[in-house]
Design a protein around this motif. Structure first.
Motif, PDB file in Angstrom:
ATOM      1  N   PRO A 123       0.787  -1.238   0.000  1.00 62.29           N
ATOM      2  CA  PRO A 123       0.000   0.000   0.000  1.00 62.29           C
ATOM      3  C   PRO A 123       0.815   1.282   0.000  1.00 62.29           C
ATOM      4  O   PRO A 123       0.304   2.332  -0.397  1.00 62.29           O
ATOM      5  CB  PRO A 123      -0.818  -0.114   1.280  1.00 62.29           C
ATOM      6  CG  PRO A 123      -0.009  -1.015   2.171  1.00 62.29           C
ATOM      7  CD  PRO A 123       0.608  -2.012   1.246  1.00 62.29           C
ATOM      8  N   GLY A 166     -10.934  -6.504  -0.463  1.00 63.90           N
ATOM      9  CA  GLY A 166      -9.858  -5.533  -0.324  1.00 63.90           C
ATOM     10  C   GLY A 166      -9.969  -4.456  -1.392  1.00 63.90           C
ATOM     11  O   GLY A 166     -10.959  -4.376  -2.126  1.00 63.90           O
ATOM     12  N   LEU A 167      -8.939  -3.616  -1.484  1.00 64.63           N
ATOM     13  CA  LEU A 167      -8.871  -2.550  -2.482  1.00 64.63           C
ATOM     14  C   LEU A 167      -7.623  -2.734  -3.338  1.00 64.63           C
ATOM     15  O   LEU A 167      -6.631  -3.334  -2.907  1.00 64.63           O
ATOM     16  CB  LEU A 167      -8.812  -1.179  -1.803  1.00 64.63           C
ATOM     17  CG  LEU A 167      -9.936  -0.807  -0.841  1.00 64.63           C
ATOM     18  CD1 LEU A 167      -9.679   0.579  -0.248  1.00 64.63           C
ATOM     19  CD2 LEU A 167     -11.296  -0.861  -1.521  1.00 64.63           C
ATOM     20  N   SER A 197      -4.467  -2.787  -0.812  1.00 64.64           N
ATOM     21  CA  SER A 197      -4.691  -2.183   0.499  1.00 64.64           C
ATOM     22  C   SER A 197      -3.906  -2.919   1.580  1.00 64.64           C
ATOM     23  O   SER A 197      -3.550  -4.094   1.417  1.00 64.64           O
ATOM     24  CB  SER A 197      -6.179  -2.196   0.835  1.00 64.64           C
ATOM     25  OG  SER A 197      -6.726  -3.499   0.698  1.00 64.64           O
ATOM     26  N   ARG A 303      -4.070   8.434  -3.211  1.00 68.38           N
ATOM     27  CA  ARG A 303      -4.534   7.794  -1.986  1.00 68.38           C
ATOM     28  C   ARG A 303      -5.935   7.227  -2.232  1.00 68.38           C
ATOM     29  O   ARG A 303      -6.800   7.922  -2.769  1.00 68.38           O
ATOM     30  CB  ARG A 303      -4.567   8.788  -0.824  1.00 68.38           C
ATOM     31  CG  ARG A 303      -4.996   8.173   0.518  1.00 68.38           C
ATOM     32  CD  ARG A 303      -5.035   9.235   1.620  1.00 68.38           C
ATOM     33  NE  ARG A 303      -5.472   8.680   2.893  1.00 68.38           N
ATOM     34  CZ  ARG A 303      -4.649   8.251   3.845  1.00 68.38           C
ATOM     35  NH1 ARG A 303      -3.346   8.331   3.664  1.00 68.38           N
ATOM     36  NH2 ARG A 303      -5.116   7.749   4.979  1.00 68.38           N
ATOM     37  N   GLU A 305      -9.094   4.915  -0.340  1.00 66.82           N
ATOM     38  CA  GLU A 305      -9.534   4.449   0.978  1.00 66.82           C
ATOM     39  C   GLU A 305     -11.055   4.337   1.026  1.00 66.82           C
ATOM     40  O   GLU A 305     -11.768   5.038   0.312  1.00 66.82           O
ATOM     41  CB  GLU A 305      -9.051   5.429   2.055  1.00 66.82           C
ATOM     42  CG  GLU A 305      -9.098   4.912   3.466  1.00 66.82           C
ATOM     43  CD  GLU A 305      -8.302   5.770   4.442  1.00 66.82           C
ATOM     44  OE1 GLU A 305      -8.059   5.331   5.575  1.00 66.82           O
ATOM     45  OE2 GLU A 305      -7.913   6.897   4.050  1.00 66.82           O
ATOM     46  N   SER A 313     -11.607   3.596   8.817  1.00 65.01           N
ATOM     47  CA  SER A 313     -11.060   2.999   7.605  1.00 65.01           C
ATOM     48  C   SER A 313     -11.218   1.485   7.665  1.00 65.01           C
ATOM     49  O   SER A 313     -10.845   0.850   8.656  1.00 65.01           O
ATOM     50  CB  SER A 313      -9.584   3.370   7.448  1.00 65.01           C
ATOM     51  OG  SER A 313      -9.054   2.848   6.256  1.00 65.01           O
ATOM     52  N   PHE A 315     -10.118  -0.935   5.172  1.00 61.55           N
ATOM     53  CA  PHE A 315      -8.979  -1.695   4.648  1.00 61.55           C
ATOM     54  C   PHE A 315      -7.644  -0.995   4.867  1.00 61.55           C
ATOM     55  O   PHE A 315      -6.610  -1.524   4.445  1.00 61.55           O
ATOM     56  CB  PHE A 315      -9.159  -1.901   3.135  1.00 61.55           C
ATOM     57  CG  PHE A 315     -10.478  -2.501   2.737  1.00 61.55           C
ATOM     58  CD1 PHE A 315     -10.714  -3.859   2.853  1.00 61.55           C
ATOM     59  CD2 PHE A 315     -11.499  -1.699   2.239  1.00 61.55           C
ATOM     60  CE1 PHE A 315     -11.931  -4.411   2.476  1.00 61.55           C
ATOM     61  CE2 PHE A 315     -12.712  -2.234   1.852  1.00 61.55           C
ATOM     62  CZ  PHE A 315     -12.938  -3.600   1.980  1.00 61.55           C
ATOM     63  N   ALA A 317      -5.380   2.561   3.990  1.00 61.26           N
ATOM     64  CA  ALA A 317      -5.259   3.340   2.750  1.00 61.26           C
ATOM     65  C   ALA A 317      -4.126   2.844   1.859  1.00 61.26           C
ATOM     66  O   ALA A 317      -3.049   2.475   2.347  1.00 61.26           O
ATOM     67  CB  ALA A 317      -5.031   4.812   3.076  1.00 61.26           C
ATOM     68  N   ILE A 318      -4.390   2.827   0.555  1.00 57.02           N
ATOM     69  CA  ILE A 318      -3.320   2.762  -0.438  1.00 57.02           C
ATOM     70  C   ILE A 318      -2.832   4.193  -0.613  1.00 57.02           C
ATOM     71  O   ILE A 318      -3.610   5.082  -0.957  1.00 57.02           O
ATOM     72  CB  ILE A 318      -3.841   2.206  -1.778  1.00 57.02           C
ATOM     73  CG1 ILE A 318      -4.349   0.774  -1.620  1.00 57.02           C
ATOM     74  CG2 ILE A 318      -2.747   2.276  -2.842  1.00 57.02           C
ATOM     75  CD1 ILE A 318      -5.051   0.225  -2.850  1.00 57.02           C
TER      76      ILE A 318
END
Length: 327
Positions: A123, A166-167, A197, A303, A305, A313, A315, A317-318
């Motif tokens: 991430p 997930g992201l 993520s 970013r 999220e 939040s 997962f 943040a990426i």
């Protein structure tokens, strides 16, 4: 429960992470890696859940602070990474951007491509690329991870094989895509490594935000600290996740640890912004006659999220930069 992988070797060390993303504990006594857990999910999941519950309630002596900078992708390399296009509104806009008509069948039969999964980014990992002229773009999406899925499964049974959410930031090199697709053999060079993520979560973590195979929540995307988009993930999702899983398994079994993406989240209400630059550029062409938003330069940051109903939040943040890679 929430699961992460800490940077170590090729496949990381599996960690259970607290609900509020503040504490974690590595669990080599249960599984050394997330893939090991997925390979024996029926046996491992209850043990990981007990560890998760203890971490959230009474705490664990071995627990430590959760540090996102130590995270690799939850699956640092996966047996399979398949990305769909569940938001047909987005597909239509992006195809228009490169002068391609959209067949009517796209509304009934999902698009899906097989991406590279031998090295997936964490991430906060930098995204290394060699040339800004490639048209560097981010794509914010939701992903699911499956256990073993039998070939030919029906969508109404496929949801039982989705074990994690997930992201992903599915990076695209827009100026390379037309040439590649023109060859009739799909994406390859135009799709570099994707980023994930900090944590993947089990479906129960989403509570009533998970309905009918879709997450009823907004996905927030910031470019250099400025809000770029906040579309709702359930709105205008033509194909839900069970349908995407069933589509992927139509002619093959899917191995445990298969990652399937939603495609770029997109709403018909353009007031909520976009999850990729290409979509915004297409809207600018339609509304103003020309694209004005530039693709990413080296040093720029993205970013991605998602939050639960309490503002926590889900997962993590990426949050990463695009950087120059000298060949």
């Amino acid at each position: 429960m929430k699961l992460a992988s800490l940077k170590a070797g090729r496949d990381g060390h599996l960690a259970v992470v607290s609900k509020d993303l503040t504490r974690m504990v590595v669990v080599p006594d249960i599984a050394c890696t997330l893939q090991q857990a997925l390979d024996n999910w029926k046996d491992k999941a209850p043990k990981l859940q007990k560890k998760y519950e203890r971490l959230n309630s009474e705490g664990l002596p071995a627990a430590e602070a959760f540090d996102v900078s130590r995270c690799t992708a939850p699956l640092p390399r996966a047996y399979q990474w398949l990305d769909g296009s569940a938001y047909v509104n987005h597909v239509e806009l992006v195809r228009k951007a490169r002068g391609a008509e959209m067949p009517e069948s796209f509304w009934t039969d999902p698009l899906m491509y097989q991406g590279g999964s031998d090295q997936l980014l964490g991430p906060q990992d930098d995204i290394p690329l060699s040339n800004e002229e490639w048209g560097i773009d981010f794509e914010a999406e939701v992903v699911v991870v499956t256990n073993d899925v039998p070939m030919g499964i029906c969508p109404n049974k496929a949801d039982k094989h989705i074990v994690l959410f997930g992201l992903v930031n599915d990076v695209s090199l827009r100026n390379l895509i037309p040439g590649e697709l023109g060859k009739g053999f799909g994406f390859m060079q135009s799709k570099p490594a994707s980023s994930f993520s900090p944590v993947f979560v089990t479906p129960d973590e989403l509570g009533d935000q998970l309905q009918e195979g879709m997450i009823q929540s907004r996905l927030f995307v910031h470019r250099n600290g400025d809000l770029f988009g906040r579309p709702d993930c359930a709105t205008d999702m033509t194909f839900n996740f069970p349908k995407l899983v069933a589509h992927a398994a139509r002619t093959r079994h899917l191995a445990a640890g298969t990652i399937i993406g939603s495609g770029t989240v997109s709403n018909c209400d353009h007031g909520v912004g976009s999850c990729c630059i290409a979509e915004r550029r297409m809207l600018e062409i339609i509304e103003e006659g020309e694209a004005k938003t530039p693709f990413m330069d080296f040093g720029e940051q993205v970013r991605i999220e998602m939050f639960d109903r309490e503002g926590q939040s889900i997962f993590g943040a990426i949050d990463q930069q695009f950087v120059h890679y000298a060949c």
